[in-house]
Design a protein around this motif. Structure first.
Motif, short mmCIF file in Angstrom:
data_model
loop_
_atom_site.label_atom_id
_atom_site.label_comp_id
_atom_site.label_asym_id
_atom_site.label_seq_id
_atom_site.Cartn_x
_atom_site.Cartn_y
_atom_site.Cartn_z
N ASP A 222 -12.55 -14.94 -22.18
CA ASP A 222 -12.69 -13.77 -21.72
C ASP A 222 -12.27 -12.57 -22.47
OD1 ASP A 222 -13.00 -11.95 -19.53
OD2 ASP A 222 -11.29 -12.16 -18.44
N ASP A 223 -12.67 -11.63 -22.27
CA ASP A 223 -12.83 -9.98 -23.14
C ASP A 223 -12.22 -9.01 -22.22
OD1 ASP A 223 -12.69 -7.97 -24.76
OD2 ASP A 223 -14.53 -8.85 -26.06
N PRO A 224 -10.79 -8.57 -22.30
CA PRO A 224 -10.47 -7.48 -21.38
C PRO A 224 -11.09 -6.21 -21.59
CG PRO A 224 -8.72 -8.22 -22.76
CD PRO A 224 -9.96 -9.22 -22.96
N ALA A 225 -11.80 -6.29 -23.07
CA ALA A 225 -12.22 -4.77 -23.12
C ALA A 225 -13.55 -4.59 -22.33
CB ALA A 225 -12.68 -4.57 -24.72
N ILE A 226 -14.03 -5.58 -21.76
CA ILE A 226 -15.20 -5.28 -20.73
C ILE A 226 -15.00 -4.22 -19.63
CG2 ILE A 226 -17.09 -6.32 -19.35
CD1 ILE A 226 -17.20 -8.68 -21.29
N ASP A 227 -15.73 -3.39 -19.31
CA ASP A 227 -15.43 -2.67 -18.15
C ASP A 227 -16.64 -3.10 -17.13
OD1 ASP A 227 -15.09 -0.73 -16.24
OD2 ASP A 227 -15.24 0.90 -17.61
N THR A 228 -16.21 -3.41 -16.10
CA THR A 228 -17.15 -4.11 -15.06
C THR A 228 -17.95 -2.79 -14.47
OG1 THR A 228 -15.52 -3.88 -13.58
CG2 THR A 228 -16.01 -6.01 -14.40
N LYS A 229 -17.70 -1.58 -14.55
CA LYS A 229 -18.45 -0.50 -14.19
C LYS A 229 -19.71 -0.07 -14.98
CE LYS A 229 -14.09 2.14 -12.75
NZ LYS A 229 -13.54 3.42 -13.12
N ASN A 230 -19.71 -0.80 -16.15
CA ASN A 230 -20.86 -0.87 -16.94
C ASN A 230 -21.79 -1.83 -16.74
OD1 ASN A 230 -19.82 1.34 -18.45
ND2 ASN A 230 -18.67 0.16 -19.81
N LEU A 231 -21.64 -2.71 -15.74
CA LEU A 231 -22.45 -3.86 -15.57
C LEU A 231 -23.30 -3.70 -14.34
CD1 LEU A 231 -19.81 -6.89 -16.14
CD2 LEU A 231 -21.55 -5.60 -17.88
N ASN A 232 -24.42 -4.13 -14.30
CA ASN A 232 -25.18 -4.09 -12.95
C ASN A 232 -24.71 -5.40 -11.96
OD1 ASN A 232 -26.51 -6.64 -13.63
ND2 ASN A 232 -28.05 -5.51 -14.82
N THR A 233 -25.32 -5.21 -10.95
CA THR A 233 -24.76 -6.16 -9.83
C THR A 233 -24.86 -7.59 -10.36
OG1 THR A 233 -25.39 -4.73 -8.06
CG2 THR A 233 -24.92 -6.99 -7.71
N ASP A 234 -25.94 -8.01 -10.93
CA ASP A 234 -26.23 -9.35 -11.37
C ASP A 234 -25.17 -9.84 -12.31
OD1 ASP A 234 -27.56 -11.80 -11.45
OD2 ASP A 234 -28.45 -11.25 -13.32
#
Length: 522
Positions: A222-234
């Motif tokens: 996993d990578d905690p640097a990923i911000d889920t707000k930047n991801l689309n629904t899929d």
């Protein structure tokens, strides 16, 4: 580099180990009765455990050694620093000179290889983000004071932990290693690790480094640097599923077709998950993989000077393992017995002729040619001139000895109807008379068989010895049996003996099979 190792049958002089001043072998004894509760004797020295295990034959011990080569090099204190190829050379030299290990014949059963990697960030960042390896989650070893993360595969184990925390170091040191449980793991990977001396085979270091780095890259983090707000629904759905180790598991209740479909779907989603990490993550896994590669290269760097020293040490170790002579007889320095097997030095497998061959001094019986399967290649000593070697073999079995008709090696305490040297005796010969074992290997092993593990080589030698004897008349006997089968159930006009006149060789094969399940009625 290399660390933990297991050798289940070390080629070494057991008597010398028992008298070695560094080793004190103890055993488990009932304090009241004095009865030995466990015949296995143990000793410990600088991170290595020595076990003397009684052989099933009841004669002598099998020497088992298990432990850390790295820790042994550091006097048994730790394995937290860097362990180089030069350190490995010195370690093996200690095993050869201090304990008398035959490095060329001591077969490796398990081996660990890996690196202590110093990271610019806490090791917890790596361990806390572990997801799985080849869709299998990591387990935590609960028996350790610090968390050991392991992924247990059929032939190997992927393992990592915080070495700095374990040893109280100020640096962030990640230990990443592969513990090979079955040496078949190396098949097809360009690595040849069979005996202890192969650890210094420089050609192995490159493929081992590739294995180590590729294994680390195949771990899913996993990578905690990923911000889920930047991801689309899929993308968010793929990311939330992928960071859960249980998602990658294939249920056991699926049919073969369903399981294949499920694995294909997981493979596609794994590629999508990694694409998200590459696009939105910090790529710290690639950074750690680069440190693993760099550290391994530094540990295994061998310049011309070190390569020369390796070759010089190998030559010295080879001389240590060669047999010496006593009164004209060859004696192995790695023998469990100090008594020379005189019967085993009186035949064509040796390069010398003893002055007296005791019982085997009479000339061969003229009536038997050397192509006759009853001819053993060893002169028969009998007070009755008409007594054949076959009769003498039966007599010798009754007296507790026999002579192998192919090699001429004396077989002590043979089993009923035993005629050939057994696998167990060949294994013992590898320790008690190395020169004769090598002669057997040269004579009875083919190219591929010669490269097999020690157990298989002994099996092939024994098998080919029997074949050498039986093949002399197998083909004629097959034709004879084929003829008998063709007239089975019919009333023949002539007996088999009237149709087929057995040659001396065929008759010898018929006589050899009498009283067995392969007897031919002739």
């Amino acid at each position: 580099m290399f660390d933990g190792i297991t050798i289940q049958d070390v080629s070494v002089n057991v008597d010398a180990l028992l008298t070695n001043e560094r080793l004190t072998f103890g055993t488990l004894v009932d304090g009241q009765t004095g009865v030995i509760l466990n015949p296995v004797r143990k000793a410990y020295d600088r991170g290595l455990t020595f076990r003397l295990v009684p052989r099933k034959t009841g004669k002598g011990y099998r020497v088992e050694v298990k432990g850390s080569l790295h820790k042994f090099f550091n006097g048994g204190l730790h394995n937290a620093d860097q362990y180089t190829a030069n350190d490995l050379l010195l370690t093996l030299d200690q095993l050869a000179t201090e304990y008398g290990f035959n490095l060329f014949d001591s077969v490796i059963n398990n081996i660990e290889f890996g690196v202590n990697v110093e990271l610019p960030f806490p090791v917890a960042k790596v361990l806390a983000n572990l997801i799985c390896y080849k869709n299998q989650p990591f387990a935590v070893d609960s028996h350790s004071s610090i968390p050991y993360y392991v992924c247990d595969r059929q032939r190997y184990v992927v393992k990592m932990y915080d070495k700095g925390k374990q040893k109280g170091l100020a640096a962030n040191v990640l230990r990443f290693e592969i513990r090979v449980r079955k040496m078949r793991y190396f098949d097809g990977k360009g690595v040849r690790l069979h005996t202890l001396v192969d650890l210094l085979n420089v050609a192995n270091y490159g493929p081992l480094g590739v294995l180590l780095v590729n294994t680390f890259n195949n771990i899913l983090f996993d990578d905690p640097a990923i911000d889920t707000k930047n991801l689309n629904t899929d993308q968010r759905h793929i990311y939330q599923q992928g960071r859960n180790p249980r998602y990658w598991h294939t249920p056991e209740n699926l049919t073969v077709k369903q399981a294949a479909t499920h694995r294909q779907r997981l493979s596609r989603n794994k590629n999508r998950f990694r694409a998200l990490l590459d696009q939105y993550g910090s790529n710290w896994q690639l950074e750690v993989a680069a440190f693993v590669r760099q550290t391994w290269d530094q540990l295994t760097t061998v310049d011309d000077q070190l390569l020369t020293r390796i070759d010089q040490h190998k030559s010295t170790w080879q001389n240590l393992s060669k047999p010496y002579t006593l009164n004209g007889f060859a004696v192995s320095e790695y023998s469990e017995e100090t008594v020379i097997n005189e019967g085993a030095t009186c035949h064509k497998l040796t390069d010398f002729t003893p002055p007296v061959c005791h019982e085997l001094t009479a000339p061969p019986t003229p009536s038997l040619s050397q192509i006759n399967p009853l001819y053993s290649g060893v002169p028969c000593d009998s007070n009755q001139p008409d007594q054949s070697c076959s009769d003498l073999s039966d007599l010798q079995q009754k007296q507790g000895v026999a002579v192998c008709p192919v090699t001429g090696i004396t077989i002590e305490s043979p089993r009923p109807r035993q005629r050939f040297i057994s696998i167990t005796q060949i294994k013992n010969l590898a320790r008690t008379n190395r020169q004769m074992f090598n002669a057997l290997a040269d004579r009875f092993l083919t190219g591929k068989q010669a490269g097999a593990v020690f157990e298989k080589r002994c099996y092939y030698i024994a098998h080919n010895i029997r074949n050498t004897y039986a093949n002399q008349f197998n083909n004629p006997l097959r034709r004879l049996k084929k003829y008998q089968r063709s007239i089975e159930g019919q009333l023949p006009l002539l007996s088999t003996s009237q149709v087929i006149k057995p040659t001396e060789r065929i008759q010898a094969g018929i006589d050899y099979r009498k009283g067995t399940g392969y007897e031919i009625i002739f």
